[in-house]
Design a protein around this motif. Structure first.
Motif, mmCIF file in Angstrom:
data_model
loop_
_atom_site.group_PDB
_atom_site.id
_atom_site.type_symbol
_atom_site.label_atom_id
_atom_site.label_comp_id
_atom_site.label_asym_id
_atom_site.label_seq_id
_atom_site.Cartn_x
_atom_site.Cartn_y
_atom_site.Cartn_z
ATOM 1 N N MET A 1 -15.916 80.880 44.092
ATOM 2 C CA MET A 1 -14.595 81.280 44.569
ATOM 3 C C MET A 1 -14.302 82.692 44.063
ATOM 4 N N TYR A 2 -13.448 83.363 44.816
ATOM 5 C CA TYR A 2 -13.079 84.721 44.427
ATOM 6 C C TYR A 2 -12.460 84.733 43.023
ATOM 7 N N GLY A 3 -12.711 85.856 42.316
ATOM 8 C CA GLY A 3 -12.264 85.983 40.936
ATOM 9 C C GLY A 3 -10.782 85.780 40.732
ATOM 10 N N TYR B 1 1.344 77.181 39.603
ATOM 11 C CA TYR B 1 1.199 78.571 39.163
ATOM 12 C C TYR B 1 0.699 79.442 40.316
ATOM 13 N N TRP B 2 -0.248 78.888 41.091
ATOM 14 C CA TRP B 2 -0.853 79.647 42.210
ATOM 15 C C TRP B 2 0.223 80.066 43.218
ATOM 16 N N VAL B 3 1.133 79.160 43.538
ATOM 17 C CA VAL B 3 2.196 79.472 44.497
ATOM 18 C C VAL B 3 3.261 80.373 43.862
ATOM 19 N N PHE C 1 -2.649 79.666 57.675
ATOM 20 C CA PHE C 1 -2.353 80.567 56.545
ATOM 21 C C PHE C 1 -3.586 81.344 56.058
ATOM 22 N N HIS C 2 -4.692 80.626 55.830
ATOM 23 C CA HIS C 2 -5.853 81.305 55.246
ATOM 24 C C HIS C 2 -6.578 82.234 56.214
ATOM 25 N N SER C 3 -6.236 82.177 57.498
ATOM 26 C CA SER C 3 -6.854 83.167 58.391
ATOM 27 C C SER C 3 -6.264 84.544 58.086
ATOM 28 N N ASN D 1 -14.843 86.930 52.710
ATOM 29 C CA ASN D 1 -15.888 85.905 52.545
ATOM 30 C C ASN D 1 -15.358 84.586 51.988
ATOM 31 N N LEU D 2 -14.112 84.330 52.275
ATOM 32 C CA LEU D 2 -13.454 83.104 51.808
ATOM 33 C C LEU D 2 -14.111 81.860 52.407
ATOM 34 N N THR D 3 -14.217 80.800 51.615
ATOM 35 C CA THR D 3 -14.524 79.477 52.175
ATOM 36 C C THR D 3 -13.207 78.721 52.091
ATOM 37 N N PRO D 4 -12.379 78.815 53.131
ATOM 38 C CA PRO D 4 -10.998 78.326 53.007
ATOM 39 C C PRO D 4 -10.883 76.813 53.160
ATOM 40 N N HIS E 1 -2.753 66.915 56.063
ATOM 41 C CA HIS E 1 -4.158 66.477 55.989
ATOM 42 C C HIS E 1 -4.964 67.636 55.412
ATOM 43 N N TYR E 2 -5.768 67.355 54.401
ATOM 44 C CA TYR E 2 -6.521 68.404 53.691
ATOM 45 C C TYR E 2 -8.018 68.137 53.786
ATOM 46 N N PHE E 3 -8.742 69.108 54.318
ATOM 47 C CA PHE E 3 -10.201 69.009 54.461
ATOM 48 C C PHE E 3 -10.815 70.150 53.656
ATOM 49 N N SER E 4 -11.833 69.830 52.854
ATOM 50 C CA SER E 4 -12.448 70.889 52.043
ATOM 51 C C SER E 4 -13.948 70.674 51.930
ATOM 52 N N GLN E 5 -14.656 71.772 51.760
ATOM 53 C CA GLN E 5 -16.090 71.656 51.490
ATOM 54 C C GLN E 5 -16.328 71.400 50.009
ATOM 55 N N ARG E 6 -15.217 71.441 49.219
ATOM 56 C CA ARG E 6 -15.339 71.239 47.771
ATOM 57 C C ARG E 6 -14.747 69.882 47.406
ATOM 58 N N GLN E 7 -15.182 69.358 46.268
ATOM 59 C CA GLN E 7 -14.624 68.081 45.808
ATOM 60 C C GLN E 7 -13.801 68.279 44.550
HETATM 61 C C1 HEM Z 1 -0.930 84.443 49.255
HETATM 62 C C2 HEM Z 1 -1.263 83.233 48.924
HETATM 63 C C3 HEM Z 1 -2.683 82.732 48.892
HETATM 64 C C4 HEM Z 1 -3.860 83.404 48.693
HETATM 65 C C5 HEM Z 1 -4.051 84.906 48.436
HETATM 66 C C6 HEM Z 1 -4.920 82.410 48.726
HETATM 67 C C7 HEM Z 1 -6.261 82.687 48.518
HETATM 68 C C8 HEM Z 1 -7.224 81.752 48.247
HETATM 69 C C9 HEM Z 1 -8.537 82.039 47.698
HETATM 70 C C10 HEM Z 1 -9.073 83.436 47.359
HETATM 71 C C11 HEM Z 1 -9.170 80.852 47.539
HETATM 72 C C12 HEM Z 1 -10.590 80.630 46.972
HETATM 73 C C13 HEM Z 1 -11.567 80.249 48.047
HETATM 74 C C14 HEM Z 1 -12.830 81.094 48.033
HETATM 75 O O1 HEM Z 1 -12.916 82.091 47.275
HETATM 76 O O2 HEM Z 1 -13.775 80.762 48.800
HETATM 77 C C15 HEM Z 1 -8.249 79.828 47.977
HETATM 78 C C16 HEM Z 1 -8.532 78.485 47.939
HETATM 79 C C17 HEM Z 1 -7.623 77.488 48.244
HETATM 80 N N1 HEM Z 1 -6.361 77.653 48.746
HETATM 81 FE FE1 HEM Z 1 -5.420 79.408 49.073
HETATM 82 N N2 HEM Z 1 -4.381 81.167 48.976
HETATM 83 C C18 HEM Z 1 -3.023 81.314 49.070
HETATM 84 C C19 HEM Z 1 -2.104 80.319 49.299
HETATM 85 C C20 HEM Z 1 -2.405 78.975 49.455
HETATM 86 C C21 HEM Z 1 -1.446 77.944 49.792
HETATM 87 C C22 HEM Z 1 0.050 78.172 50.018
HETATM 88 C C23 HEM Z 1 -2.151 76.775 49.843
HETATM 89 C C24 HEM Z 1 -1.696 75.368 50.165
HETATM 90 C C25 HEM Z 1 -0.547 74.878 50.060
HETATM 91 C C26 HEM Z 1 -3.527 77.066 49.503
HETATM 92 C C27 HEM Z 1 -4.536 76.137 49.392
HETATM 93 C C28 HEM Z 1 -5.806 76.419 48.903
HETATM 94 C C29 HEM Z 1 -6.764 75.387 48.502
HETATM 95 C C30 HEM Z 1 -6.544 73.895 48.524
HETATM 96 C C31 HEM Z 1 -7.914 76.086 48.063
HETATM 97 C C32 HEM Z 1 -9.194 75.459 47.480
HETATM 98 C C33 HEM Z 1 -10.356 75.652 48.389
HETATM 99 C C34 HEM Z 1 -10.880 74.362 48.973
HETATM 100 O O3 HEM Z 1 -10.112 73.384 49.073
HETATM 101 O O4 HEM Z 1 -12.057 74.323 49.370
HETATM 102 N N3 HEM Z 1 -3.648 78.416 49.306
HETATM 103 N N4 HEM Z 1 -7.085 80.383 48.425
#
Ligand code: HEM
Length: 180
Positions: free
Chosen positions: A1-3, A72-74, A103-105, A113-116, A132-138
């Motif tokens: 994942m990104y730093g 914290y992330w939000v 959102f992640h688009s 190079n995100l894996t969203p 509903h949440y789908f991920s390549q990660r566990q």
């Molecule tokens: C500006 C806000 C956000 C940014 C910049 C952002 C960016 C990122 C980045 C960089 C990753 C790591 C993935 C990778 O490097 O391949 C990630 C993962 C993730 N993000 Fe976001 N994100 C944001 C907001 C959100 C929000 C609002 C949600 C959901 C409510 C969310 C849900 C997730 C989840 C669940 C992951 C884990 C990856 C996975 O499930 O495989 N993110 N995001």
């Protein structure tokens, strides 16, 4: 994942428990990087090792670390560093969640190079919906609980998150019922 993800774990630990705790977490994790670069990709293992080490050092269940990390992330990473992107997500919690699948688009313009994660929204009602949440990660279910709680706080509504199905019990994806 990104730093930026690892940097956010560092921020969460440092701001709440001090710099020394972060040094201990880093040491225990075995991750030998002095400072993470936001736009540099790192192996997913690093993130999981850091979260696991934080749970040990802080003497907290991993689940609670992941929930705190989601909030914290939000509230910090999202709102403080990407405020306009977060605001463009919607005018209220319901709108933001309905827009969440796209959102992640937009995030991919910053991190190509995100894996969203993937999201789907169903059962949309006046005061609840299903995420509903789908991920390549566990192992990130509790992180999503924290993210959803964080969004509730961002919009200053009392949001309740219930897990209605999880891959931990054999389902093919996780489903969260969000009520407000
Ligand atoms: C500006 C806000 C956000 C940014 C910049 C952002 C960016 C990122 C980045 C960089 C990753 C790591 C993935 C990778 O490097 O391949 C990630 C993962 C993730 N993000 Fe976001 N994100 C944001 C907001 C959100 C929000 C609002 C949600 C959901 C409510 C969310 C849900 C997730 C989840 C669940 C992951 C884990 C990856 C996975 O499930 O495989 N993110 N995001």
């Amino acid at each position: 994942m990104y730093g930026i993800v690892n940097k956010a774990i560092q921020g969460l630990v440092t701001e709440n428990f001090g710099k020394e705790s972060w040094e201990k977490v880093k040491q225990k994790s075995g991750v030998e990087i002095d400072s993470f670069l936001s736009h540099e990709p790192y192996p997913d293992e690093y993130t999981f090792q850091l979260a696991g080490a934080a749970a040990e050092v802080l003497n907290m269940p991993l689940k609670d670390v992941l929930i705190a990390f989601g909030e914290y992330w939000v509230l910090k990473t999202g709102m403080q560093h990407y405020g306009s992107l977060m605001q463009a997500g919607g005018n209220n919690l319901k709108e933001f969640l309905i827009n969440l699948p796209a959102f992640h688009s937009r995030v991919m313009l910053i991190y190509p190079n995100l894996t969203p994660p993937e999201f789907k929204i169903t059962n949309i009602d006046d005061n609840s919906l299903h995420v509903h949440y789908f991920s390549q990660r566990q192992g990130l279910k509790d992180f999503v609980v924290g993210l959803l709680q964080g969004l509730g706080k961002m919009y200053q509504v009392n949001a309740q998150i219930l897990i209605s199905q999880t891959t931990e019990n054999g389902a093919d994806h996780d489903v969260f019922i969000v009520k407000w």
